[in-house]
Design a protein around this motif. Structure first.
Motif, PDB file in Angstrom:
ATOM      1  N   GLN A 182      -6.423   7.106   4.720  1.00  0.00           N
ATOM      2  CA  GLN A 182      -7.438   6.294   4.027  1.00  0.00           C
ATOM      3  C   GLN A 182      -7.717   5.047   4.857  1.00  0.00           C
ATOM      4  O   GLN A 182      -7.658   3.920   4.370  1.00  0.00           O
ATOM      5  N   LYS A 193      -8.782  -3.340   2.273  1.00  0.00           N
ATOM      6  CA  LYS A 193      -7.784  -4.029   1.449  1.00  0.00           C
ATOM      7  C   LYS A 193      -7.083  -5.126   2.246  1.00  0.00           C
ATOM      8  O   LYS A 193      -6.798  -6.212   1.709  1.00  0.00           O
ATOM      9  N   THR A 209     -10.414   2.348   3.709  1.00  0.00           N
ATOM     10  CA  THR A 209     -10.018   1.642   2.490  1.00  0.00           C
ATOM     11  C   THR A 209      -8.854   0.702   2.751  1.00  0.00           C
ATOM     12  O   THR A 209      -8.825  -0.429   2.255  1.00  0.00           O
ATOM     13  N   PRO A 268      -1.014   6.175   4.811  1.00  0.00           N
ATOM     14  CA  PRO A 268      -2.292   5.754   4.220  1.00  0.00           C
ATOM     15  C   PRO A 268      -3.237   5.107   5.217  1.00  0.00           C
ATOM     16  O   PRO A 268      -4.464   5.222   5.081  1.00  0.00           O
ATOM     17  N   GLY A 324       1.225   5.627  -0.806  1.00  0.00           N
ATOM     18  CA  GLY A 324       0.687   6.946  -1.106  1.00  0.00           C
ATOM     19  C   GLY A 324       1.577   7.643  -2.111  1.00  0.00           C
ATOM     20  O   GLY A 324       2.785   7.784  -1.898  1.00  0.00           O
ATOM     21  N   GLN A 370      -2.270   1.965  -4.759  1.00  0.00           N
ATOM     22  CA  GLN A 370      -1.713   3.305  -4.625  1.00  0.00           C
ATOM     23  C   GLN A 370      -2.831   4.325  -4.461  1.00  0.00           C
ATOM     24  O   GLN A 370      -3.897   4.189  -5.069  1.00  0.00           O
ATOM     25  N   PHE A 371      -2.565   5.347  -3.643  1.00  0.00           N
ATOM     26  CA  PHE A 371      -3.527   6.411  -3.384  1.00  0.00           C
ATOM     27  C   PHE A 371      -2.981   7.737  -3.890  1.00  0.00           C
ATOM     28  O   PHE A 371      -1.841   8.109  -3.584  1.00  0.00           O
ATOM     29  N   ASP A 372      -3.804   8.441  -4.643  1.00  0.00           N
ATOM     30  CA  ASP A 372      -3.450   9.799  -5.033  1.00  0.00           C
ATOM     31  C   ASP A 372      -3.571  10.732  -3.834  1.00  0.00           C
ATOM     32  O   ASP A 372      -4.407  10.532  -2.953  1.00  0.00           O
ATOM     33  N   ILE A 387       0.869  -1.177   0.000  1.00  0.00           N
ATOM     34  CA  ILE A 387       0.000   0.000   0.000  1.00  0.00           C
ATOM     35  C   ILE A 387       0.902   1.222   0.000  1.00  0.00           C
ATOM     36  O   ILE A 387       1.792   1.350   0.851  1.00  0.00           O
ATOM     37  N   VAL A 410      -2.013  11.156  -1.169  1.00  0.00           N
ATOM     38  CA  VAL A 410      -1.787  10.571   0.152  1.00  0.00           C
ATOM     39  C   VAL A 410      -0.292  10.428   0.335  1.00  0.00           C
ATOM     40  O   VAL A 410       0.422  10.022  -0.592  1.00  0.00           O
TER      41      VAL A 410
END
Length: 343
Positions: free
Chosen positions: A326, A333, A329, A322, A289, A314-316, A287, A318
């Protein structure tokens, strides 16, 4: 005319005594109050009284004790935080998952209420992995789902490389395994520049950390920012501020770096653990960011090339946290990783 010299002499003597006292203080062992419950445990139990209650315990291996909290029944999900933090950094995931799983969250050496030796040997990834392996044996856990953040991610990925038979799945947040990081540091000039802070960390000592007000600076960045953004409550922010208030613990915690990350120009084959070409063969989740600037994104391709079953999320917008930014989420996951598609 002699009086100013007396004053100056007295001031010098007082400063010398003060400095000598600081030196003595800096070399005294770190002590932990084990007579009162962990405040983070009390906070989570009070916030979610209907959930299986968290309990705490200590496990000693080769003279060093790890503090951990646990709750629930079922498959084991073991959490390991990063630097500078402690077990409570996974509070969101623990709170969500303890009704369905047996969750265990460890304070790594020097963090929270675990022992904080000053020598570097206990902080080597091999030694810390052996400690976790022994803890799983003590708890009669054949296999665990491992989740780590930052240094905790490097450790759980390395544990999965070294002891795949004890790992059901592994999830790492915001860090590659150590062998991938060293490979990146050897070959990528941008990572060498980014990681220059490591050598500054390694030169720290308790007196310097106290003089530079490092505990207060750690509180301001990142934890007070998390409170300002609503990722932590004010009470939780205070938990982190208190848990990270000791310069001596921070000094000991930096041993994670001293023991495992040599200067990039001095890296040798022997520095890689558990080996330069070690692979992750168990089901794995990374995971990440995209706003995290601690590691060059090239590490993701290196991990994909050395992993049999690696999923990347991947998080935009962030950064390095994470599992807070997030939280729901990330928890989803992790749950999805546990239940499939590999079962």
């Amino acid at each position: 005319m002699r009086r100013p010299f007396i004053w100056i002499g007295g001031a010098i003597l007082a400063a010398a005594i003060c400095f000598a006292g600081l030196v003595i203080w800096s070399n005294l062992p770190v002590r932990t109050d084990r007579t009162t419950p962990d405040p983070g445990l009390l906070y989570l139990n009070n916030r979610s009284p209907e959930a299986p209650p968290l309990e705490e315990a200590y496990f000693e291996h080769k003279g060093q004790s790890l503090h951990y909290v646990e709750a629930g029944d079922g498959e084991v999900v073991l959490f390991l935080h990063g630097f500078p933090s402690y077990w409570y950094s996974f509070a969101r995931q623990i709170d969500d998952m303890r009704a369905d799983y047996r969750v265990i969250a460890i304070d790594g050496l020097a963090a929270g209420r675990s022992d904080a030796p000053f020598e570097t040997e206990p902080y080597k990834l091999e030694a810390m992995s052996e400690h976790i392996h022994a803890l799983l044996d003590d708890l009669a856990v054949e296999k665990a789902h491992l989740v780590g953040h930052d240094w905790g991610a490097a450790l759980v990925f390395g544990f999965a490389q070294r002891y795949p038979e004890r790992v059901a799945t592994v999830t790492g947040i915001s860090s590659p395994p150590q062998n991938i990081l060293l490979q990146l540091m050897e070959t990528n000039p941008r990572q060498q520049e980014t990681s220059a802070y490591v050598e500054r960390f390694k030169r720290a000592n308790p007196i310097l950390l106290l003089a530079l007000r490092i505990p207060q600076r750690i509180w301001k960045e990142p934890y007070s920012r998390h409170v300002e953004r609503g990722l932590l409550s004010e009470e939780e922010g205070n938990l982190f501020r208190d848990a990270l208030a000791s310069p001596k613990r921070i000094h000991a915690h930096i041993n994670w770096y001293r023991a495992n990350i040599p200067p990039y120009e001095d890296i040798t084959e022997q520095d890689y653990w558990p080996g330069k070409n070690a692979s992750i063969d168990v089901p794995a989740l990374l995971i990440w960011g995209k706003s995290d600037n601690l590691f060059e994104p090239e590490f993701i391709d290196l991990m994909l090339a050395s992993s049999a079953n690696l999923e990347v999320v991947q998080f935009d917008d962030v950064g390095h946290w994470p599992h807070l930014a997030q939280a729901k989420t990330v928890t989803t996951k992790i749950r999805e990783m546990i239940v499939g598609p590999y079962k």
